[in-house]
Design a protein around this motif. Structure first.
Motif, short mmCIF file in Angstrom:
data_model
loop_
_atom_site.label_atom_id
_atom_site.label_comp_id
_atom_site.label_asym_id
_atom_site.label_seq_id
_atom_site.Cartn_x
_atom_site.Cartn_y
_atom_site.Cartn_z
N ARG A 49 0.85 -1.17 0.16
CA ARG A 49 0.05 0.20 -0.18
C ARG A 49 1.05 1.25 -0.03
NH1 ARG A 49 -2.76 -1.21 4.02
NH2 ARG A 49 -4.58 -2.23 3.10
N LYS A 50 2.08 1.25 0.81
CA LYS A 50 3.06 2.27 0.95
C LYS A 50 3.66 2.70 -0.50
CE LYS A 50 6.78 4.06 3.59
NZ LYS A 50 7.87 3.77 4.57
N GLU A 51 4.11 1.41 -1.10
CA GLU A 51 4.77 1.73 -2.53
C GLU A 51 3.60 2.22 -3.50
OE1 GLU A 51 7.84 1.61 -3.24
OE2 GLU A 51 8.65 1.16 -1.23
N PHE A 52 2.66 1.73 -3.53
CA PHE A 52 1.54 2.12 -4.75
C PHE A 52 1.04 3.42 -4.34
CE2 PHE A 52 -2.46 2.38 -6.87
CZ PHE A 52 -2.09 1.37 -7.76
N SER A 116 -5.04 -10.06 0.75
CA SER A 116 -3.94 -9.30 0.04
C SER A 116 -4.67 -7.82 -0.40
CB SER A 116 -3.24 -9.86 -0.93
OG SER A 116 -4.02 -10.23 -2.00
N VAL A 117 -3.88 -6.88 -0.34
CA VAL A 117 -4.23 -5.48 -1.05
C VAL A 117 -4.05 -5.70 -2.62
CG1 VAL A 117 -3.71 -3.17 -1.43
CG2 VAL A 117 -3.67 -4.10 1.07
N VAL A 118 -5.17 -5.36 -3.25
CA VAL A 118 -5.08 -5.54 -4.77
C VAL A 118 -5.29 -4.31 -5.44
CG1 VAL A 118 -6.09 -6.58 -6.72
CG2 VAL A 118 -5.77 -7.89 -4.52
N ARG A 119 -4.49 -3.69 -6.38
CA ARG A 119 -4.57 -2.31 -6.95
C ARG A 119 -4.52 -2.56 -8.62
NH1 ARG A 119 -6.40 -1.40 -3.08
NH2 ARG A 119 -6.26 0.06 -1.43
N TYR A 120 -5.01 -2.04 -9.29
CA TYR A 120 -5.04 -2.19 -10.71
C TYR A 120 -4.64 -0.76 -11.40
CZ TYR A 120 -8.43 -6.07 -9.73
OH TYR A 120 -8.99 -7.15 -9.43
N LEU A 121 -3.83 -1.03 -12.76
CA LEU A 121 -3.50 -0.13 -13.43
C LEU A 121 -3.75 -0.38 -14.93
CD1 LEU A 121 0.27 0.34 -12.03
CD2 LEU A 121 -1.64 1.99 -11.78
N TYR A 122 -3.61 0.62 -15.79
CA TYR A 122 -3.77 0.33 -17.07
C TYR A 122 -2.72 0.84 -17.96
CZ TYR A 122 -6.43 0.67 -21.65
OH TYR A 122 -6.71 0.68 -23.09
N ASP A 141 -0.56 -7.03 -6.86
CA ASP A 141 -0.82 -7.59 -5.82
C ASP A 141 0.42 -7.94 -4.88
OD1 ASP A 141 0.25 -9.50 -7.43
OD2 ASP A 141 -1.30 -10.72 -7.42
N GLY A 142 1.49 -7.45 -5.14
CA GLY A 142 2.73 -7.51 -4.17
C GLY A 142 3.74 -6.80 -4.20
N THR A 143 4.78 -6.96 -3.72
CA THR A 143 6.04 -6.23 -3.77
C THR A 143 7.24 -6.98 -4.01
OG1 THR A 143 6.53 -5.97 -1.29
CG2 THR A 143 5.28 -4.05 -2.24
N SER A 144 8.24 -6.66 -4.75
CA SER A 144 9.48 -7.06 -4.95
C SER A 144 10.70 -6.25 -5.01
CB SER A 144 9.40 -8.08 -6.23
OG SER A 144 10.68 -8.70 -6.62
N ASP A 145 11.59 -6.48 -3.92
CA ASP A 145 12.90 -5.34 -3.76
C ASP A 145 12.55 -4.09 -3.69
OD1 ASP A 145 14.28 -7.71 -4.06
OD2 ASP A 145 14.67 -7.51 -6.23
N GLY A 146 11.30 -3.88 -2.87
CA GLY A 146 10.98 -2.49 -2.99
C GLY A 146 10.05 -2.04 -3.93
N ARG A 147 9.62 -2.72 -5.02
CA ARG A 147 8.92 -2.34 -5.93
C ARG A 147 7.63 -2.85 -6.13
NH1 ARG A 147 12.72 -4.71 -10.67
NH2 ARG A 147 12.38 -6.33 -9.32
N ILE A 148 6.74 -2.30 -6.63
CA ILE A 148 5.13 -2.76 -6.85
C ILE A 148 5.38 -3.87 -7.75
CG2 ILE A 148 2.83 -2.22 -7.54
CD1 ILE A 148 3.70 0.61 -6.95
#
Length: 217
Positions: A49-52, A116-122, A141-148
């Motif tokens: 949520r913070k990264e997004f 989980s927190v789920v967000r959507y992009l286009y 739906d997740g993070t990897s190495d501080g990235r969405i």
């Protein structure tokens, strides 16, 4: 009371005491494991949520775009990506609100279940020697190495993702890793195309753009 009966009663009492102690230990272990799992889940959700929200402020439409001119493409002749846009639109936020409500209901019905927190992009893109414009909604739906960490809606494989990270107030960085645009996973007849590392030179730095760039169909 004879000795045999007394011994049986004593043994039964000992057995009940031992099984009760064992059950308490097992139950306590399960409770602790569930609490640890919930804590990890909350930490993961909060990190995502913070990264997004850093890149795509809640409740606000945002569009980012990168376009490569002829001079830039001439310097990187193997690059096929010409333009890419990544947007967070009202349509995406409506789906997110539904997903959030479903998540609340799920936790009420199944408190021990993972959520989980789920967000959507286009995302849309154009390529060299291809007049078509490819676009699709992606699921973050997740993070990897501080990235969405995002994937094509309907796909959930490690080689069909795109990673996104904020880079200041007006830019984001994107690492496409096979994310598929337009079409449905498994549908070979649909016109689709993936953005892989070979389609661009290094991480893509996108700049804030008018929302119209992300609303094109």
């Amino acid at each position: 009371m004879n000795r045999r009966k007394t011994w049986r009663i004593a043994f039964a009492a000992l057995w009940l005491g031992m099984t009760g102690t064992l059950w308490a230990q097992v139950n306590g272990t399960n409770v602790n494991a569930a609490a640890a799992s919930a804590a990890n889940e909350n930490a993961d959700n909060e990190a995502q949520r913070k990264e997004f929200d850093a890149a795509f402020p809640p409740g606000k439409q945002v569009c980012f775009m990168r376009s490569y001119d002829r001079a830039q493409l001439a310097q990187h002749r193997t690059q096929t990506l010409r333009t890419i846009t990544i947007g967070h639109r009202n349509a995406d936020m409506r789906i997110e609100r539904l997903s959030d409500r479903d998540g609340v209901h799920w936790r009420q019905v199944n408190p021990e279940g993972r959520s989980s927190v789920v967000r959507y992009l286009y995302v849309s893109a154009n390529f060299r020697r291809d007049r078509r414009r490819y676009a699709d909604r992606i699921v973050c739906d997740g993070t990897s190495d501080g990235r969405i960490s995002c994937r094509t809606d309907g796909c959930d494989t490690a080689d069909q993702r795109i990673y996104i990270k904020t880079d200041g107030p007006r830019h984001i960085l994107a690492w496409p890793n096979g994310v598929r645009l337009r079409g449905t996973c498994g549908d070979d007849d649909a016109p689709l195309r993936s953005i892989t590392a070979s389609d661009h030179d290094g991480p893509i730095r996108l700049e804030r753009a008018p929302m119209a760039a992300c609303l094109k169909r």
